[in-house]
Design a protein around this motif. Structure first.
Motif, PDB file in Angstrom:
ATOM      1  N   CYS A   1      50.745  26.979  33.444  1.00 53.63           N
ATOM      2  CA  CYS A   1      50.695  28.409  33.751  1.00 53.63           C
ATOM      3  C   CYS A   1      50.435  28.641  35.229  1.00 53.63           C
ATOM      4  O   CYS A   1      49.604  27.968  35.844  1.00 53.63           O
ATOM      5  CB  CYS A   1      49.618  29.102  32.930  1.00 53.63           C
ATOM      6  SG  CYS A   1      49.967  29.105  31.159  1.00 53.63           S
ATOM      7  N   TYR A   2      51.138  29.609  35.759  1.00 55.14           N
ATOM      8  CA  TYR A   2      51.013  29.993  37.160  1.00 55.14           C
ATOM      9  C   TYR A   2      49.866  30.968  37.372  1.00 55.14           C
ATOM     10  O   TYR A   2      49.233  30.979  38.414  1.00 55.14           O
ATOM     11  CB  TYR A   2      52.330  30.614  37.613  1.00 55.14           C
ATOM     12  CG  TYR A   2      52.286  31.280  38.965  1.00 55.14           C
ATOM     13  CD1 TYR A   2      52.160  30.525  40.120  1.00 55.14           C
ATOM     14  CD2 TYR A   2      52.381  32.662  39.081  1.00 55.14           C
ATOM     15  CE1 TYR A   2      52.137  31.127  41.369  1.00 55.14           C
ATOM     16  CE2 TYR A   2      52.357  33.273  40.319  1.00 55.14           C
ATOM     17  CZ  TYR A   2      52.230  32.501  41.458  1.00 55.14           C
ATOM     18  OH  TYR A   2      52.193  33.104  42.683  1.00 55.14           O
ATOM     19  N   ARG A   3      49.595  31.797  36.348  1.00 54.86           N
ATOM     20  CA  ARG A   3      48.557  32.810  36.510  1.00 54.86           C
ATOM     21  C   ARG A   3      47.969  33.169  35.150  1.00 54.86           C
ATOM     22  O   ARG A   3      48.517  32.842  34.108  1.00 54.86           O
ATOM     23  CB  ARG A   3      49.103  34.050  37.195  1.00 54.86           C
ATOM     24  CG  ARG A   3      50.086  34.829  36.375  1.00 54.86           C
ATOM     25  CD  ARG A   3      50.613  36.038  37.151  1.00 54.86           C
ATOM     26  NE  ARG A   3      51.186  36.996  36.243  1.00 54.86           N
ATOM     27  CZ  ARG A   3      52.292  37.662  36.470  1.00 54.86           C
ATOM     28  NH1 ARG A   3      52.952  37.485  37.608  1.00 54.86           N
ATOM     29  NH2 ARG A   3      52.736  38.538  35.610  1.00 54.86           N
ATOM     30  N   ILE A   4      46.834  33.858  35.217  1.00 54.07           N
ATOM     31  CA  ILE A   4      46.174  34.425  34.036  1.00 54.07           C
ATOM     32  C   ILE A   4      46.091  35.925  34.288  1.00 54.07           C
ATOM     33  O   ILE A   4      45.628  36.355  35.341  1.00 54.07           O
ATOM     34  CB  ILE A   4      44.758  33.846  33.839  1.00 54.07           C
ATOM     35  CG1 ILE A   4      44.801  32.325  33.759  1.00 54.07           C
ATOM     36  CG2 ILE A   4      44.106  34.453  32.593  1.00 54.07           C
ATOM     37  CD1 ILE A   4      43.422  31.664  33.835  1.00 54.07           C
ATOM     38  N   ASP A   5      46.556  36.711  33.324  1.00 53.71           N
ATOM     39  CA  ASP A   5      46.494  38.169  33.418  1.00 53.71           C
ATOM     40  C   ASP A   5      45.647  38.710  32.278  1.00 53.71           C
ATOM     41  O   ASP A   5      45.638  38.137  31.183  1.00 53.71           O
ATOM     42  CB  ASP A   5      47.898  38.784  33.283  1.00 53.71           C
ATOM     43  CG  ASP A   5      48.791  38.467  34.458  1.00 53.71           C
ATOM     44  OD1 ASP A   5      48.370  38.691  35.601  1.00 53.71           O
ATOM     45  OD2 ASP A   5      49.928  38.008  34.225  1.00 53.71           O
ATOM     46  N   TRP A   6      44.957  39.830  32.523  1.00 55.90           N
ATOM     47  CA  TRP A   6      44.196  40.475  31.457  1.00 55.90           C
ATOM     48  C   TRP A   6      43.904  41.921  31.806  1.00 55.90           C
ATOM     49  O   TRP A   6      43.820  42.285  32.973  1.00 55.90           O
ATOM     50  CB  TRP A   6      42.900  39.733  31.158  1.00 55.90           C
ATOM     51  CG  TRP A   6      41.893  39.691  32.265  1.00 55.90           C
ATOM     52  CD1 TRP A   6      40.869  40.576  32.489  1.00 55.90           C
ATOM     53  CD2 TRP A   6      41.773  38.695  33.297  1.00 55.90           C
ATOM     54  NE1 TRP A   6      40.131  40.191  33.580  1.00 55.90           N
ATOM     55  CE2 TRP A   6      40.676  39.041  34.087  1.00 55.90           C
ATOM     56  CE3 TRP A   6      42.500  37.548  33.602  1.00 55.90           C
ATOM     57  CZ2 TRP A   6      40.278  38.274  35.181  1.00 55.90           C
ATOM     58  CZ3 TRP A   6      42.110  36.794  34.692  1.00 55.90           C
ATOM     59  CH2 TRP A   6      41.008  37.153  35.475  1.00 55.90           C
ATOM     60  N   PRO A   7      43.720  42.756  30.770  1.00 55.05           N
ATOM     61  CA  PRO A   7      43.316  44.141  30.989  1.00 55.05           C
ATOM     62  C   PRO A   7      41.791  44.238  31.005  1.00 55.05           C
ATOM     63  O   PRO A   7      41.093  43.359  30.488  1.00 55.05           O
ATOM     64  CB  PRO A   7      43.884  44.864  29.762  1.00 55.05           C
ATOM     65  CG  PRO A   7      43.812  43.823  28.685  1.00 55.05           C
ATOM     66  CD  PRO A   7      44.064  42.500  29.373  1.00 55.05           C
ATOM     67  N   VAL A   8      41.292  45.309  31.576  1.00 60.16           N
ATOM     68  CA  VAL A   8      39.852  45.610  31.536  1.00 60.16           C
ATOM     69  C   VAL A   8      39.700  47.127  31.532  1.00 60.16           C
ATOM     70  O   VAL A   8      40.466  47.830  32.199  1.00 60.16           O
ATOM     71  CB  VAL A   8      39.092  44.955  32.727  1.00 60.16           C
ATOM     72  CG1 VAL A   8      39.584  45.458  34.058  1.00 60.16           C
ATOM     73  CG2 VAL A   8      37.593  45.139  32.594  1.00 60.16           C
TER      74      VAL A   8
ATOM     75  N   GLY B   1      31.929  44.272  33.795  1.00 60.91           N
ATOM     76  CA  GLY B   1      33.021  43.329  33.586  1.00 60.91           C
ATOM     77  C   GLY B   1      33.872  43.166  34.829  1.00 60.91           C
ATOM     78  O   GLY B   1      34.249  42.049  35.193  1.00 60.91           O
ATOM     79  N   ILE B   2      34.175  44.270  35.494  1.00 59.46           N
ATOM     80  CA  ILE B   2      34.973  44.224  36.725  1.00 59.46           C
ATOM     81  C   ILE B   2      34.253  43.393  37.776  1.00 59.46           C
ATOM     82  O   ILE B   2      34.864  42.541  38.435  1.00 59.46           O
ATOM     83  CB  ILE B   2      35.281  45.647  37.222  1.00 59.46           C
ATOM     84  CG1 ILE B   2      36.252  46.330  36.243  1.00 59.46           C
ATOM     85  CG2 ILE B   2      35.838  45.628  38.638  1.00 59.46           C
ATOM     86  CD1 ILE B   2      36.404  47.828  36.450  1.00 59.46           C
ATOM     87  N   SER B   3      32.961  43.610  37.913  1.00 60.12           N
ATOM     88  CA  SER B   3      32.177  42.833  38.874  1.00 60.12           C
ATOM     89  C   SER B   3      32.208  41.343  38.522  1.00 60.12           C
ATOM     90  O   SER B   3      32.352  40.488  39.399  1.00 60.12           O
ATOM     91  CB  SER B   3      30.738  43.348  38.893  1.00 60.12           C
ATOM     92  OG  SER B   3      29.951  42.579  39.764  1.00 60.12           O
TER      93      SER B   3
END
Length: 171
Positions: free
Chosen positions: A119-126, A133-135
């Motif tokens: 995998c080149y990247r990991i994506d996720w929603p928040v 969580g953002i921090s």
């Protein structure tokens, strides 16, 4: 702490965690353990499911955190080194275990798994309101994807969309 693909012995404590997760996203609403068990076994862990459920457990084997991931291929980047991605659907740590390293350990496992699978990247929603969580994600080196927005269609509008009503400007 152990991080691994969920085992059958961990199902009951995972159900507890999923009930807490439901309450987190649904303003304290309760869900029956039987409904959660049926969904876990009949969908999330069913043969053919595209999701992997990775859990962090304490010394007694009790699940204290969860990461749900899928490996996907890009529809817009065809180069071999960028075409595979890891999609993190959910990362959740039991409220009483936060700031104890479970989230970081889960993300480390996910990153290793992503790398091992090209995998080149990991994506996720928040959730935009999830400042903690953002921090946390930013402390991992994650960057906010400014050019992306999330959208959702729910009942009854999904039914209207399926009928083509949305194309006619009807709600």
């Amino acid at each position: 702490m152990r991080v691994e693909i969920v085992s059958e012995a961990q199902h009951e404590s995972l159900i507890d965690l999923l009930c807490e997760l439901h309450a987190y996203y649904n303003e304290g609403a309760a869900v029956s353990r039987e409904v959660v068990r049926e969904h876990l076994l009949g969908n999330l862990l069913a043969p053919g499911s595209t999701q992997w459920l990775v859990v962090a457990s304490d010394g007694d084997g009790v699940v204290i955190g969860l990461a749900a991931i899928s490996l996907v291929y890009s529809l817009v980047d065809f180069s071999p080194e960028k075409r595979r991605h890891c999609q993190l659907k959910e990362l959740y740590v039991r409220s009483t275990n936060r700031s104890g390293g479970a989230g970081r350990a889960l993300m480390s496992w996910v990153a290793r798994h992503a790398m091992e699978n090209g995998c080149y990247r990991i994506d996720w929603p928040v959730k935009a309101s999830n400042a903690r969580g953002i921090s946390f994600y930013e402390s991992l080196g994650a960057e906010r994807v400014e050019e992306r927005l999330g959208y959702r269609v729910c009942e009854p509008r999904i039914e209207g969309l399926a009928r083509g009503d949305a194309l006619l400007g009807q709600a």
